[in-house]
Scaffold this motif. Structure first.
Motif, PDB file in Angstrom:
ATOM      1  N   TYR A  98      -1.839  -1.836 -26.138  1.00 25.80           N
ATOM      2  CA  TYR A  98      -2.238  -2.048 -27.532  1.00 25.80           C
ATOM      3  C   TYR A  98      -3.500  -2.900 -27.641  1.00 25.80           C
ATOM      4  N   ILE A  99      -3.994  -3.371 -26.518  1.00 22.58           N
ATOM      5  CA  ILE A  99      -5.300  -4.040 -26.486  1.00 22.58           C
ATOM      6  C   ILE A  99      -6.381  -3.045 -26.083  1.00 22.58           C
ATOM      7  N   GLU A 100      -6.181  -2.381 -24.954  1.00 26.38           N
ATOM      8  CA  GLU A 100      -7.211  -1.470 -24.434  1.00 26.38           C
ATOM      9  C   GLU A 100      -7.388  -0.238 -25.317  1.00 26.38           C
ATOM     10  N   GLY A 101      -6.285   0.376 -25.745  1.00 27.95           N
ATOM     11  CA  GLY A 101      -6.388   1.600 -26.544  1.00 27.95           C
ATOM     12  C   GLY A 101      -7.175   1.413 -27.825  1.00 27.95           C
ATOM     13  N   PRO A 102      -6.730   0.534 -28.737  1.00 28.76           N
ATOM     14  CA  PRO A 102      -7.492   0.307 -29.972  1.00 28.76           C
ATOM     15  C   PRO A 102      -8.893  -0.229 -29.710  1.00 28.76           C
ATOM     16  N   GLY A 103      -9.044  -1.068 -28.674  1.00 32.70           N
ATOM     17  CA  GLY A 103     -10.365  -1.613 -28.383  1.00 32.70           C
ATOM     18  C   GLY A 103     -11.372  -0.546 -28.033  1.00 32.70           C
ATOM     19  N   GLN A 104     -10.938   0.531 -27.405  1.00 35.90           N
ATOM     20  CA  GLN A 104     -11.845   1.613 -27.041  1.00 35.90           C
ATOM     21  C   GLN A 104     -11.900   2.703 -28.118  1.00 35.90           C
ATOM     22  N   ASP A 105     -10.739   3.080 -28.648  1.00 33.96           N
ATOM     23  CA  ASP A 105     -10.667   4.245 -29.531  1.00 33.96           C
ATOM     24  C   ASP A 105     -11.168   3.966 -30.947  1.00 33.96           C
ATOM     25  N   TRP A 106     -10.952   2.763 -31.446  1.00 32.42           N
ATOM     26  CA  TRP A 106     -11.224   2.479 -32.852  1.00 32.42           C
ATOM     27  C   TRP A 106     -12.435   1.577 -33.067  1.00 32.42           C
ATOM     28  N   SER A 107     -13.064   1.119 -31.990  1.00 36.34           N
ATOM     29  CA  SER A 107     -14.114   0.104 -32.151  1.00 36.34           C
ATOM     30  C   SER A 107     -15.336   0.632 -32.905  1.00 36.34           C
ATOM     31  N   ALA A 108     -15.754   1.870 -32.631  1.00 41.69           N
ATOM     32  CA  ALA A 108     -16.917   2.410 -33.333  1.00 41.69           C
ATOM     33  C   ALA A 108     -16.637   2.558 -34.828  1.00 41.69           C
ATOM     34  N   LEU A 109     -15.450   3.079 -35.161  1.00 42.23           N
ATOM     35  CA  LEU A 109     -15.073   3.195 -36.574  1.00 42.23           C
ATOM     36  C   LEU A 109     -14.967   1.832 -37.229  1.00 42.23           C
ATOM     37  N   LEU A 110     -14.472   0.842 -36.480  1.00 36.31           N
ATOM     38  CA  LEU A 110     -14.350  -0.518 -37.011  1.00 36.31           C
ATOM     39  C   LEU A 110     -15.710  -1.051 -37.427  1.00 36.31           C
ATOM     40  N   LEU A 111     -16.719  -0.895 -36.582  1.00 33.24           N
ATOM     41  CA  LEU A 111     -18.038  -1.407 -36.918  1.00 33.24           C
ATOM     42  C   LEU A 111     -18.652  -0.666 -38.100  1.00 33.24           C
ATOM     43  N   THR A 112     -18.421   0.645 -38.178  1.00 35.31           N
ATOM     44  CA  THR A 112     -18.980   1.424 -39.277  1.00 35.31           C
ATOM     45  C   THR A 112     -18.336   1.053 -40.608  1.00 35.31           C
ATOM     46  N   ASP A 113     -17.004   0.955 -40.620  1.00 40.87           N
ATOM     47  CA  ASP A 113     -16.268   0.756 -41.868  1.00 40.87           C
ATOM     48  C   ASP A 113     -16.267  -0.705 -42.316  1.00 40.87           C
ATOM     49  N   THR A 114     -15.975  -1.620 -41.414  1.00 36.61           N
ATOM     50  CA  THR A 114     -15.779  -3.023 -41.782  1.00 36.61           C
ATOM     51  C   THR A 114     -17.065  -3.828 -41.729  1.00 36.61           C
ATOM     52  N   PHE A 115     -17.932  -3.538 -40.745  1.00 34.83           N
ATOM     53  CA  PHE A 115     -19.161  -4.321 -40.582  1.00 34.83           C
ATOM     54  C   PHE A 115     -20.408  -3.564 -41.045  1.00 34.83           C
TER      55      PHE A 115
END
Length: 404
Positions: A234-251
């Motif tokens: 639950y650290i590695e999976g979200p860190g790799q899979d969702w990080s690009a979307l996180l930066l686009t949506d939240t930042f």
């Protein structure tokens, strides 16, 4: 027992390189593989899920196979099969058959994963040197190299079947040679031989502990290992899979910065794994685990604060790199617990590796579902909250598992 150089472990190093290279090569051609099978986005998602379920199945079955044969035999057969079956992906004529191929490929990948980690534990025991960090760093490097070569092949308009066929031939042959060499004795001991004598404790004396009397302690240690392995996924999976979307949506990052997010996380993983084995000669495993998991929590909480304060995307990139750096040692050190379980409780490295691999794949299957559902209702910032919670769980569990 004589101490040998790291070079003696080249057969398992080749196995890690083969596994990472094959996976990276396949990843780079997923878009064309899906198009050739006429698979929609939803259908391809189902096919990928079938592959994850196959990996889970292979992780469960691998220890059973290794009770009959050896880690070396399982690594050789699974690695060659992984290479050969990867060529079947671009040949699948429909989404249904593509899902079936992904499942079978996942089974041999899961078996290969367990076998090469279990065999690494055997080499560590014989050579008396830490190897896990190097091996997992090599896997990460090989994945990146395989993906880069796949991208180059696609840019040159080389068809997926030709690209994957050549890759399978080269890496399959390398695995065959390495698998056969892994059965050679090193220092008078065969690293693939089954342990038949009584386990040896830290002082080198044979223990007389019966299996029944040791099982309560073994169950407690296994429970802690299971918690740490699921937390790591639950650290590695979200860190790799969702990080690009996180930066686009939240930042509100631009496309280029968002695309750098998985790279920042993966770079942190790689650097930490390269440093892990040298650190093992200076610090205890529990100290490294405490520092690593604390960095995961600090990085994720820092990212959450940056999101709340509407910080720049670079702050998010730094947070993800820190999380990746903290996450890097977790899986290699989890596989190292096979040494304790083997010497104190007579649990084979194959069984321990199978448990850890199974838990990681359970997390890989469930994490996207959970994070997706939470993100739908609470926004993508929840990704960092999930990572922080998983890091806190790993902070509680991993040092305790390694303190044994």
């Amino acid at each position: 027992m004589r101490t040998h150089g790291v070079a003696s472990a080249w057969p398992v190093a080749v196995a890690f390189a083969v596994n990472g290279g094959l996976y990276g090569g396949m990843l780079s051609r997923y878009a064309e593989i899906a198009a050739d099978a006429y698979a929609s986005a939803a259908a391809f998602g189902v096919a990928l899920t079938a592959g994850a379920l196959g990996g889970l199945t292979g992780s469960v079955l691998a220890p059973v196979l290794m009770r009959v044969r050896t880690e070396r035999s399982a690594m050789l057969v699974a690695g060659v099969a992984y290479a050969v079956l990867s060529v079947a992906l671009p040949l699948a004529p429909s989404a249904v058959l593509l899902g079936a191929v992904f499942f079978v490929v996942g089974v041999v990948d899961g078996g290969h994963d367990v076998a090469m980690n279990a065999l690494t534990v055997r080499y560590q025991q014989r050579l008396r040197i830490p190897l896990m960090g190097r091996m997992h760093a090599l896997w990460s490097l090989s994945l990146a190299a395989g993906a880069a070569l796949g991208a180059a092949a696609a840019a040159l308009d080389v068809s997926p079947i030709v690209h994957l066929g050549v890759m399978a031939g080269v890496l399959g042959a390398a695995q065959l040679v390495a698998g056969r060499a892994a059965s050679l004795p090193i220092g008078g001991d065969d690293p693939t031989a089954r342990d038949t004598a009584h386990p040896v404790d830290g002082g080198g004396q044979a223990t007389g502990r019966s299996e029944s009397s040791s099982m309560p302690g073994a169950r407690g240690l296994l429970a802690v290992i299971v918690l740490a392995a699921i937390a790591a996924s639950y650290i590695e999976g979200p860190g790799q899979d969702w990080s690009a979307l996180l930066l686009t949506d939240t930042f509100h990052a631009d496309a280029g910065t968002a695309a750098a997010a998985p790279f920042a996380f993966s770079l942190g993983l790689l650097i930490a794994r390269l440093l892990l084995d040298p650190c093992r000669t200076r610090l205890t495993a529990a100290q490294i685990a405490t520092a690593a998991t604390a960095l995961v929590v600090c990085g994720a909480v820092g990212g959450l604060l940056a999101a709340q304060l509407q910080g720049p995307p670079l702050a998010a990139l730094a947070s993800l790199a820190l999380v990746g750096f903290g996450a890097g040692p977790i899986y290699p050190m989890l596989f190292d617990t096979a040494d304790t379980l083997g010497t104190r409780y007579r649990i084979t490295p194959a069984t321990t590796a199978g448990i850890i691999s199974t838990c990681s794949r359970i997390g890989a299957i469930t994490a996207p579902i959970l994070v997706g559902a939470l993100a739908h209702s609470a926004g993508l910032g929840i990704v960092l909250a999930v990572i922080a919670a998983a890091g806190a769980l790993a902070l509680l569990a991993l040092p305790r598992a390694l303190r044994h």
